[in-house]
Design a protein around this motif. Structure first.
Motif, PDB file in Angstrom:
ATOM      1  N   GLY A 365       0.799  -1.225   0.000  1.00  0.00           N
ATOM      2  CA  GLY A 365       0.000   0.000   0.000  1.00  0.00           C
ATOM      3  C   GLY A 365       0.830   1.272   0.000  1.00  0.00           C
ATOM      4  O   GLY A 365       0.353   2.340   0.420  1.00  0.00           O
ATOM      5  N   LEU A 366       2.084   1.175  -0.440  1.00  0.00           N
ATOM      6  CA  LEU A 366       2.968   2.337  -0.437  1.00  0.00           C
ATOM      7  C   LEU A 366       2.807   3.128  -1.736  1.00  0.00           C
ATOM      8  O   LEU A 366       2.227   2.652  -2.721  1.00  0.00           O
ATOM      9  CB  LEU A 366       4.419   1.864  -0.274  1.00  0.00           C
ATOM     10  CG  LEU A 366       4.693   1.003   0.964  1.00  0.00           C
ATOM     11  CD1 LEU A 366       6.145   0.531   0.978  1.00  0.00           C
ATOM     12  CD2 LEU A 366       4.355   1.762   2.247  1.00  0.00           C
ATOM     13  N   ASN A 367       3.354   4.335  -1.735  1.00  0.00           N
ATOM     14  CA  ASN A 367       3.319   5.196  -2.914  1.00  0.00           C
ATOM     15  C   ASN A 367       4.560   4.969  -3.763  1.00  0.00           C
ATOM     16  O   ASN A 367       5.652   4.702  -3.239  1.00  0.00           O
ATOM     17  CB  ASN A 367       3.236   6.666  -2.509  1.00  0.00           C
ATOM     18  CG  ASN A 367       1.937   6.979  -1.781  1.00  0.00           C
ATOM     19  OD1 ASN A 367       0.877   6.472  -2.149  1.00  0.00           O
ATOM     20  ND2 ASN A 367       2.009   7.821  -0.759  1.00  0.00           N
ATOM     21  N   ALA A 368       4.410   5.111  -5.067  1.00  0.00           N
ATOM     22  CA  ALA A 368       5.546   4.945  -5.982  1.00  0.00           C
ATOM     23  C   ALA A 368       6.556   6.075  -5.798  1.00  0.00           C
ATOM     24  O   ALA A 368       6.211   7.189  -5.392  1.00  0.00           O
ATOM     25  CB  ALA A 368       5.046   4.900  -7.414  1.00  0.00           C
ATOM     26  N   SER A 369       7.832   5.776  -6.083  1.00  0.00           N
ATOM     27  CA  SER A 369       8.934   6.765  -6.059  1.00  0.00           C
ATOM     28  C   SER A 369       8.978   7.530  -4.739  1.00  0.00           C
ATOM     29  O   SER A 369       9.177   8.749  -4.705  1.00  0.00           O
ATOM     30  CB  SER A 369       8.786   7.746  -7.241  1.00  0.00           C
ATOM     31  OG  SER A 369       8.769   7.056  -8.466  1.00  0.00           O
ATOM     32  N   THR A 370       8.789   6.791  -3.616  1.00  0.00           N
ATOM     33  CA  THR A 370       8.758   7.430  -2.302  1.00  0.00           C
ATOM     34  C   THR A 370       9.708   6.714  -1.354  1.00  0.00           C
ATOM     35  O   THR A 370       9.795   5.482  -1.358  1.00  0.00           O
ATOM     36  CB  THR A 370       7.328   7.406  -1.723  1.00  0.00           C
ATOM     37  OG1 THR A 370       6.450   8.035  -2.657  1.00  0.00           O
ATOM     38  CG2 THR A 370       7.260   8.120  -0.386  1.00  0.00           C
ATOM     39  N   SER A 371      10.409   7.498  -0.526  1.00  0.00           N
ATOM     40  CA  SER A 371      11.351   6.930   0.442  1.00  0.00           C
ATOM     41  C   SER A 371      10.638   6.665   1.763  1.00  0.00           C
ATOM     42  O   SER A 371       9.865   7.505   2.248  1.00  0.00           O
ATOM     43  CB  SER A 371      12.524   7.895   0.665  1.00  0.00           C
ATOM     44  OG  SER A 371      13.413   7.358   1.618  1.00  0.00           O
ATOM     45  N   TYR A 372      10.904   5.502   2.349  1.00  0.00           N
ATOM     46  CA  TYR A 372      10.319   5.101   3.634  1.00  0.00           C
ATOM     47  C   TYR A 372      11.413   4.594   4.558  1.00  0.00           C
ATOM     48  O   TYR A 372      12.455   4.086   4.105  1.00  0.00           O
ATOM     49  CB  TYR A 372       9.284   3.995   3.440  1.00  0.00           C
ATOM     50  CG  TYR A 372       8.063   4.428   2.650  1.00  0.00           C
ATOM     51  CD1 TYR A 372       6.959   4.987   3.292  1.00  0.00           C
ATOM     52  CD2 TYR A 372       8.011   4.260   1.262  1.00  0.00           C
ATOM     53  CE1 TYR A 372       5.833   5.374   2.569  1.00  0.00           C
ATOM     54  CE2 TYR A 372       6.899   4.642   0.541  1.00  0.00           C
ATOM     55  CZ  TYR A 372       5.812   5.203   1.200  1.00  0.00           C
ATOM     56  OH  TYR A 372       4.709   5.583   0.489  1.00  0.00           O
ATOM     57  N   THR A 373      11.183   4.731   5.880  1.00  0.00           N
ATOM     58  CA  THR A 373      12.121   4.214   6.876  1.00  0.00           C
ATOM     59  C   THR A 373      11.368   3.236   7.780  1.00  0.00           C
ATOM     60  O   THR A 373      10.313   3.571   8.340  1.00  0.00           O
ATOM     61  CB  THR A 373      12.722   5.341   7.726  1.00  0.00           C
ATOM     62  OG1 THR A 373      13.437   6.231   6.864  1.00  0.00           O
ATOM     63  CG2 THR A 373      13.670   4.777   8.771  1.00  0.00           C
ATOM     64  N   PHE A 374      11.925   2.027   7.935  1.00  0.00           N
ATOM     65  CA  PHE A 374      11.257   0.957   8.677  1.00  0.00           C
ATOM     66  C   PHE A 374      12.080   0.518   9.883  1.00  0.00           C
ATOM     67  O   PHE A 374      13.332   0.522   9.845  1.00  0.00           O
ATOM     68  CB  PHE A 374      11.022  -0.255   7.772  1.00  0.00           C
ATOM     69  CG  PHE A 374      10.193   0.050   6.559  1.00  0.00           C
ATOM     70  CD1 PHE A 374       8.810   0.148   6.648  1.00  0.00           C
ATOM     71  CD2 PHE A 374      10.796   0.258   5.321  1.00  0.00           C
ATOM     72  CE1 PHE A 374       8.038   0.432   5.524  1.00  0.00           C
ATOM     73  CE2 PHE A 374      10.039   0.538   4.203  1.00  0.00           C
ATOM     74  CZ  PHE A 374       8.661   0.632   4.299  1.00  0.00           C
ATOM     75  N   THR A 375      11.403   0.115  10.950  1.00  0.00           N
ATOM     76  CA  THR A 375      12.026  -0.521  12.109  1.00  0.00           C
ATOM     77  C   THR A 375      11.117  -1.656  12.576  1.00  0.00           C
ATOM     78  O   THR A 375       9.941  -1.726  12.202  1.00  0.00           O
ATOM     79  CB  THR A 375      12.239   0.457  13.277  1.00  0.00           C
ATOM     80  OG1 THR A 375      10.984   1.074  13.593  1.00  0.00           O
ATOM     81  CG2 THR A 375      13.281   1.513  12.936  1.00  0.00           C
ATOM     82  N   VAL A 376      11.661  -2.534  13.428  1.00  0.00           N
ATOM     83  CA  VAL A 376      10.899  -3.658  13.977  1.00  0.00           C
ATOM     84  C   VAL A 376      11.186  -3.761  15.468  1.00  0.00           C
ATOM     85  O   VAL A 376      12.326  -3.557  15.917  1.00  0.00           O
ATOM     86  CB  VAL A 376      11.267  -4.987  13.273  1.00  0.00           C
ATOM     87  CG1 VAL A 376      10.540  -6.171  13.922  1.00  0.00           C
ATOM     88  CG2 VAL A 376      10.941  -4.914  11.788  1.00  0.00           C
ATOM     89  N   LYS A 377      10.164  -4.073  16.286  1.00  0.00           N
ATOM     90  CA  LYS A 377      10.313  -4.292  17.717  1.00  0.00           C
ATOM     91  C   LYS A 377       9.738  -5.665  18.072  1.00  0.00           C
ATOM     92  O   LYS A 377       8.762  -6.121  17.459  1.00  0.00           O
ATOM     93  CB  LYS A 377       9.583  -3.210  18.517  1.00  0.00           C
ATOM     94  CG  LYS A 377      10.125  -1.800  18.298  1.00  0.00           C
ATOM     95  CD  LYS A 377       9.334  -0.781  19.111  1.00  0.00           C
ATOM     96  CE  LYS A 377       9.856   0.641  18.875  1.00  0.00           C
ATOM     97  NZ  LYS A 377       9.073   1.647  19.648  1.00  0.00           N
ATOM     98  N   ALA A 378      10.326  -6.297  19.102  1.00  0.00           N
ATOM     99  CA  ALA A 378       9.833  -7.594  19.579  1.00  0.00           C
ATOM    100  C   ALA A 378       8.957  -7.395  20.814  1.00  0.00           C
ATOM    101  O   ALA A 378       9.168  -6.458  21.597  1.00  0.00           O
ATOM    102  CB  ALA A 378      11.005  -8.507  19.921  1.00  0.00           C
ATOM    103  N   ILE A 379       7.965  -8.295  20.994  1.00  0.00           N
ATOM    104  CA  ILE A 379       7.093  -8.232  22.168  1.00  0.00           C
ATOM    105  C   ILE A 379       7.007  -9.622  22.797  1.00  0.00           C
ATOM    106  O   ILE A 379       7.265 -10.638  22.148  1.00  0.00           O
ATOM    107  CB  ILE A 379       5.669  -7.744  21.803  1.00  0.00           C
ATOM    108  CG1 ILE A 379       5.056  -8.617  20.709  1.00  0.00           C
ATOM    109  CG2 ILE A 379       5.705  -6.293  21.355  1.00  0.00           C
ATOM    110  CD1 ILE A 379       3.621  -8.276  20.369  1.00  0.00           C
TER     111      ILE A 379
END
Length: 448
Positions: A365-379
């Motif tokens: 569901g992201l936009n084309a030609s767009t920069s994103y920053t991702f992280t992950v956390k554990a629970i």
């Protein structure tokens, strides 16, 4: 001529291969029928079921599979041979040992009796039939057709229907019998050549008021898995002059359960608390044994978990981002109790929570030609959340200018289409069909 010979050879090989495959399929179907149709009588308890529960001893392998007493149907004209009726043909020979005292008996009275089957796998059924030994049968000789009245006292036609796995027949057991007799229960399967045979050792006299002898005490009571609220108990079987019918489980002097088998898990206990358990055997006349050895158990304390998992490591992008998605992967976290999930963030926005065994997620569901920053956390199960993983940046691909893939279109090699934001090139000419979308038919499309 050479070409003709080659074609004939190839044809013969193909026919042999096809024939072998057909035979294999037929065999699988036949064996599947045999493997899937299983069941046993547990009320009144059959000889095999009492072996499973430990009330009959020295039974052999039937203790693991009382549901497997299977032999050709058609009794008395066909079916297991004389001397092998109890074992359904000899696969479990211990069951064919026969004497007046070899097996535990279940007390019954003439008249209406409900026979309960547990079907571990139900199957289309032809009939249920029940036979009873003759008044003058010899209990010290192997069971044979001569032992039984060969007219069933109860016959239930089932006309090929499929019974429930919890199945019962209520039958009128004839009078004129006293003491020890054997009932043969037969479940005839409709669409195979087999039936299931269970013998039930019974003592006519109902509650048997003459029986005043109590069973022996159960032995070797032991505690297994213990949690903060439960304990698993097990013990060795008691013996009785007629037959043990069950076991009373006590918490101190309080009766907590009566069970037919040799194990029971006591639930609903209080954490970090001491308990004392015993077990007593009972018979059909109501006689109760002395208590088994006592077992002292202390339930575990409820663990307070305030420790968060470690942060996931090695977060990275798998493959090439599309115009609308990025595939992420990371390495597992650790926890003092156990990681139950991972939270995936796009910036500061939680986009998904996956299970504790999942180490990959595709953000869509992201936009084309767009920069994103991702992280992950554990629970963990207590709700503790780890620190964030390393941050990873990814830029989605430019929007495709190719026309969207569609069904019913004739595509030529080299044609470029887009599907769900991904661009594909046709590698084999074809007319598209629903179900032939580019991601699913690599023989027709490749990533552009």
């Amino acid at each position: 001529m050479n070409t003709l010979r080659l074609n004939n050879t190839m044809l013969n090989k193909a026919l042999v291969t096809f024939g072998a495959a057909a035979v294999a399929i037929i065999c699988m179907m036949l064996f599947a029928d045999k493997a899937l149709a299983h069941g046993y009588v547990d009320g009144p308890s059959s000889r095999a079921y009492l072996c499973k529960t430990g009330q009959n001893t020295d039974c052999g392998a039937i203790v693991y599979e009382p549901q497997s007493l299977e032999a050709p149907k058609g009794f008395p004209q066909a079916g297991p041979a004389d001397g092998k009726i109890a074992s359904a043909g000899g696969a479990f020979p211990k069951l064919d040992e026969q004497s007046a005292t070899r097996w535990s008996k279940v007390n019954i009275n003439p008249g209406q009796v409900t026979f309960h089957w547990t079907l571990t796998a139900n199957h289309a059924t032809a009939s249920w039939k029940y036979y009873l030994t003759k008044p003058n049968w010899n209990p010290n000789e192997p069971l044979s057709r001569n032992s039984f009245d060969l007219t069933p006292f109860c016959s239930v036609d089932y006309n090929g229907a499929k019974p429930p796995k919890d199945y019962s027949d209520t039958c009128n057991v004839p009078s004129g019998r006293t003491g020890y007799h054997v009932i043969l229960a037969v479940w005839e399967v409709a669409d195979t050549a087999n039936a299931f045979y269970n013998v039930i050792d019974v003592n006519f006299g109902g509650s048997n008021p003459a029986d005043t002898q109590a069973p022996t005490a159960p032995t070797s009571l032991a505690a297994g898995n213990t949690t903060s609220t439960s304990v698993a108990l097990s013990w060795n079987a008691a013996t009785d002059n007629v037959g043990v019918t069950g076991y009373n489980v006590y918490n101190g002097s309080t009766l907590v359960a009566t069970v037919p088998g040799l194990s029971y898990t006591v639930n609903g206990l209080t954490s970090n608390t001491a308990y004392t358990f015993t077990v007593k055997a009972v018979d059909a006349a109501g006689n109760v044994s002395t208590a088994s050895n006592a077992v002292n158990v202390t339930t575990s304390a409820v663990q307070v978990d305030n420790q968060a998992p470690t942060a996931p490591t090695g977060l990275h992008v798998m493959g090439t981002p599309t115009a609308s998605s990025v595939n992420l992967m990371w390495s597992a976290s650790t926890d003092n109790v156990g990681v139950t999930g991972y939270q995936v963030f796009n910036g500061s926005t939680l986009v998904a929570t996956v299970s504790g065994t999942t180490l990959e997620y595709t953000v869509t569901g992201l936009n084309a030609s767009t920069s994103y920053t991702f992280t992950v956390k554990a629970i963990d199960a207590a709700g503790n959340v780890s620190a964030a993983s390393n941050a990873i940046s990814a830029t989605t691909a430019a929007a495709s200018t190719a026309p969207a893939w569609a069904a019913g279109v004739a595509y030529t090699a080299g044609t470029v289409v887009s599907y769900n934001g991904v661009t594909y090139e046709c590698v084999q000419p074809h007319t598209s069909l629903a179900g032939w979308e580019p991601p699913y038919v690599a023989a027709l499309w490749k990533l552009k």
